[in-house]
Motif scaffolding. Sequence first.
Motif, short mmCIF file in Angstrom:
data_model
loop_
_atom_site.label_atom_id
_atom_site.label_comp_id
_atom_site.label_asym_id
_atom_site.label_seq_id
_atom_site.Cartn_x
_atom_site.Cartn_y
_atom_site.Cartn_z
N ALA A 100 0.81 -1.22 0.00
CA ALA A 100 0.00 0.00 0.00
C ALA A 100 0.85 1.27 0.00
N ILE A 101 0.41 2.21 -0.81
CA ILE A 101 0.96 3.56 -0.80
C ILE A 101 -0.23 4.51 -0.69
N LEU A 102 -0.36 5.17 0.45
CA LEU A 102 -1.45 6.10 0.69
C LEU A 102 -0.93 7.52 0.55
N MET A 103 -1.45 8.26 -0.43
CA MET A 103 -1.06 9.66 -0.62
C MET A 103 -2.13 10.54 0.02
N VAL A 104 -1.69 11.55 0.76
CA VAL A 104 -2.61 12.47 1.42
C VAL A 104 -2.29 13.89 0.98
N LEU A 105 -3.31 14.59 0.49
CA LEU A 105 -3.21 16.00 0.14
C LEU A 105 -3.82 16.78 1.29
N ALA A 106 -3.17 17.85 1.73
CA ALA A 106 -3.64 18.61 2.89
C ALA A 106 -3.80 20.08 2.54
N SER A 107 -4.77 20.70 3.18
CA SER A 107 -5.09 22.11 2.92
C SER A 107 -4.15 23.07 3.64
N ASP A 108 -3.37 22.56 4.59
CA ASP A 108 -2.48 23.42 5.36
C ASP A 108 -1.11 22.78 5.51
N PHE A 109 -0.11 23.60 5.76
CA PHE A 109 1.21 23.11 6.06
C PHE A 109 1.19 22.44 7.43
N PHE A 110 2.17 21.60 7.72
CA PHE A 110 2.23 20.93 9.02
C PHE A 110 2.32 21.94 10.15
N ASP A 111 1.47 21.74 11.15
CA ASP A 111 1.47 22.57 12.36
C ASP A 111 1.08 21.66 13.52
N PRO A 112 1.98 21.35 14.43
CA PRO A 112 1.64 20.45 15.54
C PRO A 112 0.48 20.96 16.39
N ASP A 113 0.25 22.27 16.41
CA ASP A 113 -0.86 22.81 17.20
C ASP A 113 -2.22 22.61 16.53
N ASP A 114 -2.23 22.12 15.29
CA ASP A 114 -3.49 21.88 14.57
C ASP A 114 -4.09 20.52 14.91
N TYR A 115 -3.33 19.66 15.59
CA TYR A 115 -3.77 18.29 15.86
C TYR A 115 -4.55 18.20 17.16
N ILE A 116 -5.64 17.41 17.14
CA ILE A 116 -6.44 17.09 18.32
C ILE A 116 -6.45 15.57 18.41
N PHE A 117 -5.87 15.00 19.46
CA PHE A 117 -5.74 13.55 19.57
C PHE A 117 -6.88 12.90 20.34
N GLU A 118 -7.64 13.67 21.09
CA GLU A 118 -8.74 13.12 21.88
C GLU A 118 -9.80 12.49 20.98
#
Length: 130
Positions: A100-118
Amino acid sequence: MAELIDLQTFTDKRGNLTVIEKVIPFEVKRIFYIYGVDDSIRGGHRHHNTTQAAICLKGSCEIYSTEGTTEERFVLDSPAKCLTIQPQDWHVMYNFTSDAILMVLASDFFDPDDYIFEKYSITQKQAYHD
């Protein structure tokens, strides 16, 4: 909620050509690939702002998604399928085939503060294995 899109594909004797044009509901600012995955579960988060589009270019994988009230499980087993994942969609990716090769396109650059793990507190049984 996450939505599966069939990408326009042109097929003739030379093979297939799949087009990603005017179907992704955002400007792409980041692209990443996930591959070489063992039996691990990837993801396990949602975002404050980022919308994503996932395409399994080779092999297959599954994506579980919930926005807190509805749970859905998607099988990505064709490069002509695209799953859009909204910021509020807590999601995991699992059951990767060895190729498997999963490609992901994202609307924003990486920002650790954008993640919600709950995880959301929902009463339905989860469609993936913890």
